[in-house]
Design a protein around this motif. Sequence first.
Motif, mmCIF file in Angstrom:
data_model
loop_
_atom_site.group_PDB
_atom_site.id
_atom_site.type_symbol
_atom_site.label_atom_id
_atom_site.label_comp_id
_atom_site.label_asym_id
_atom_site.label_seq_id
_atom_site.Cartn_x
_atom_site.Cartn_y
_atom_site.Cartn_z
ATOM 1 N N GLN A 32 2.350 1.542 -3.738
ATOM 2 C CA GLN A 32 1.658 2.161 -4.351
ATOM 3 C C GLN A 32 1.380 3.847 -4.209
ATOM 4 O O GLN A 32 0.992 4.578 -4.871
ATOM 5 C CB GLN A 32 0.180 1.797 -4.079
ATOM 6 C CG GLN A 32 -0.335 -0.099 -5.066
ATOM 7 C CD GLN A 32 0.005 -0.154 -6.176
ATOM 8 O OE1 GLN A 32 -0.032 1.076 -7.012
ATOM 9 N NE2 GLN A 32 0.688 -0.788 -6.608
ATOM 10 N N MET A 44 0.686 -1.033 0.364
ATOM 11 C CA MET A 44 -0.280 -0.050 0.440
ATOM 12 C C MET A 44 0.850 1.193 0.332
ATOM 13 O O MET A 44 0.291 1.916 -0.361
ATOM 14 C CB MET A 44 -1.258 0.070 0.943
ATOM 15 C CG MET A 44 -1.927 -0.875 1.352
ATOM 16 S SD MET A 44 -3.008 -0.950 -0.454
ATOM 17 C CE MET A 44 -2.556 -2.485 -1.182
ATOM 18 N N ARG A 65 -4.707 4.726 7.359
ATOM 19 C CA ARG A 65 -5.269 4.068 7.818
ATOM 20 C C ARG A 65 -4.154 3.154 8.996
ATOM 21 O O ARG A 65 -4.356 2.879 9.823
ATOM 22 C CB ARG A 65 -5.880 3.192 7.159
ATOM 23 C CG ARG A 65 -7.218 2.505 7.863
ATOM 24 C CD ARG A 65 -7.588 1.208 6.677
ATOM 25 N NE ARG A 65 -7.196 0.166 6.731
ATOM 26 C CZ ARG A 65 -7.034 -0.830 7.230
ATOM 27 N NH1 ARG A 65 -6.747 -1.239 8.546
ATOM 28 N NH2 ARG A 65 -5.950 -2.093 6.674
ATOM 29 N N ASP A 91 -5.816 11.301 -9.724
ATOM 30 C CA ASP A 91 -6.815 11.355 -7.867
ATOM 31 C C ASP A 91 -7.517 11.058 -7.885
ATOM 32 O O ASP A 91 -7.150 10.263 -6.752
ATOM 33 C CB ASP A 91 -7.903 12.202 -8.592
ATOM 34 C CG ASP A 91 -7.127 13.827 -9.163
ATOM 35 O OD1 ASP A 91 -6.251 14.051 -9.150
ATOM 36 O OD2 ASP A 91 -8.065 14.111 -9.915
ATOM 37 N N TYR A 92 -8.033 8.883 -8.299
ATOM 38 C CA TYR A 92 -8.288 7.826 -7.724
ATOM 39 C C TYR A 92 -7.577 7.237 -7.152
ATOM 40 O O TYR A 92 -7.754 7.411 -5.806
ATOM 41 C CB TYR A 92 -9.083 7.111 -9.141
ATOM 42 C CG TYR A 92 -9.634 5.650 -8.460
ATOM 43 C CD1 TYR A 92 -10.924 5.220 -7.792
ATOM 44 C CD2 TYR A 92 -9.306 4.611 -8.882
ATOM 45 C CE1 TYR A 92 -10.880 4.587 -7.153
ATOM 46 C CE2 TYR A 92 -9.545 3.211 -8.251
ATOM 47 C CZ TYR A 92 -10.648 3.343 -6.724
ATOM 48 O OH TYR A 92 -11.108 2.310 -6.575
ATOM 49 N N GLY A 93 -6.498 6.654 -7.643
ATOM 50 C CA GLY A 93 -5.527 5.772 -7.078
ATOM 51 C C GLY A 93 -4.796 7.142 -5.844
ATOM 52 O O GLY A 93 -3.963 6.097 -4.661
ATOM 53 N N LYS A 147 -5.430 7.053 1.486
ATOM 54 C CA LYS A 147 -6.568 6.791 2.428
ATOM 55 C C LYS A 147 -6.498 5.687 3.156
ATOM 56 O O LYS A 147 -5.949 5.339 4.357
ATOM 57 C CB LYS A 147 -7.592 6.767 2.009
ATOM 58 C CG LYS A 147 -8.815 6.261 3.177
ATOM 59 C CD LYS A 147 -10.531 6.394 2.156
ATOM 60 C CE LYS A 147 -11.522 5.964 3.484
ATOM 61 N NZ LYS A 147 -12.610 6.292 2.871
ATOM 62 N N GLU A 148 -5.862 4.705 2.467
ATOM 63 C CA GLU A 148 -5.342 2.869 2.695
ATOM 64 C C GLU A 148 -4.194 3.387 3.586
ATOM 65 O O GLU A 148 -3.391 2.645 4.675
ATOM 66 C CB GLU A 148 -4.832 2.310 1.966
ATOM 67 C CG GLU A 148 -4.810 0.844 2.735
ATOM 68 C CD GLU A 148 -5.727 0.243 3.544
ATOM 69 O OE1 GLU A 148 -4.921 -0.787 4.172
ATOM 70 O OE2 GLU A 148 -6.668 0.892 3.959
ATOM 71 N N GLU A 175 -6.030 9.091 -3.806
ATOM 72 C CA GLU A 175 -7.195 9.356 -2.644
ATOM 73 C C GLU A 175 -7.126 8.034 -2.894
ATOM 74 O O GLU A 175 -6.630 7.163 -1.240
ATOM 75 C CB GLU A 175 -8.076 9.636 -3.836
ATOM 76 C CG GLU A 175 -9.702 9.522 -2.766
ATOM 77 C CD GLU A 175 -10.784 10.009 -2.719
ATOM 78 O OE1 GLU A 175 -11.462 10.050 -1.861
ATOM 79 O OE2 GLU A 175 -10.846 9.995 -3.731
ATOM 80 N N ARG A 176 -6.968 6.447 -3.605
ATOM 81 C CA ARG A 176 -7.160 5.232 -2.920
ATOM 82 C C ARG A 176 -6.336 5.190 -1.905
ATOM 83 O O ARG A 176 -6.411 4.610 -0.786
ATOM 84 C CB ARG A 176 -7.692 4.401 -4.406
ATOM 85 C CG ARG A 176 -7.217 3.286 -3.752
ATOM 86 C CD ARG A 176 -7.838 1.974 -5.068
ATOM 87 N NE ARG A 176 -7.338 0.620 -4.094
ATOM 88 C CZ ARG A 176 -8.195 -0.341 -4.051
ATOM 89 N NH1 ARG A 176 -9.526 0.221 -3.774
ATOM 90 N NH2 ARG A 176 -8.557 -1.775 -4.353
ATOM 91 N N TYR A 177 -5.266 4.972 -2.591
ATOM 92 C CA TYR A 177 -3.569 4.358 -1.670
ATOM 93 C C TYR A 177 -3.579 5.495 -0.474
ATOM 94 O O TYR A 177 -2.811 4.958 0.435
ATOM 95 C CB TYR A 177 -2.913 4.267 -2.653
ATOM 96 C CG TYR A 177 -2.901 2.869 -3.154
ATOM 97 C CD1 TYR A 177 -3.395 1.470 -2.919
ATOM 98 C CD2 TYR A 177 -3.192 3.632 -5.137
ATOM 99 C CE1 TYR A 177 -3.145 1.005 -3.886
ATOM 100 C CE2 TYR A 177 -3.925 1.787 -5.726
ATOM 101 C CZ TYR A 177 -3.554 0.586 -5.280
ATOM 102 O OH TYR A 177 -3.899 -0.433 -5.809
#
Length: 206
Positions: free
Chosen positions: A114, A111, A139, A127-129, A135-136, A131-133
């Motif tokens: 990425q 993670m 976390r 932006d999708y990538g 955020k993870e 935001e997704r990675y």
Amino acid sequence: MTIALYTWGTPNGRKVSVMLEECGLAYDVHPIDIAKGDQFKPDFLAVNPNGKIPAIVDPEGPDGKPISVFESGAILVYLAEKTGKFLGKDARARTETLQWLMFQMGGVGPMFGQAHHFMKFAPVKIDYGIERYGKETKRLYGVLDARLAKVPYLAGDAYSVADMATYPWVARHDYHQVDLAAFPNVKRWYDSLSARPAVRKGMAVP
């Protein structure tokens, strides 16, 4: 005899150089320039058929014969078993160590990697990538922070291969746009490991 370390300046590579330094094992560095495709050359593929760094060749394997080991987590476990260090002194401690090592291998590494790619290296910002990675990644920092609020090291009271595996990824916190001040227990742990001479030496390889 001297262990051959095939590596480059990545978090996965530096896990192993830190471990070798912590164990006080003699090793020679064989730089594999992954930007130039050295990892796909026949000589290296003979050591690691998957064409990834790091890998080692120990001329004194468990049976006294040379052994090649690839995959950074497997190398850490191999060296821990070889030296009797950093894996836990009993079954409970060993299990704690291995689960946090696997947490790094299955979560933190992929993670964070990425996040590095999409935030720092991708030729086109997606932006999708991001935001997704992103955020993870945050976390996972939260999981680490909660754990380190309870114990000094990831596996508990003792410094272990789980810490060595995770540290080089956290060392690139700027790559994934994380301020360690937001995770004070991670920062305390990170600063503590950063002060270790073997960590400093291992992080300078190759």
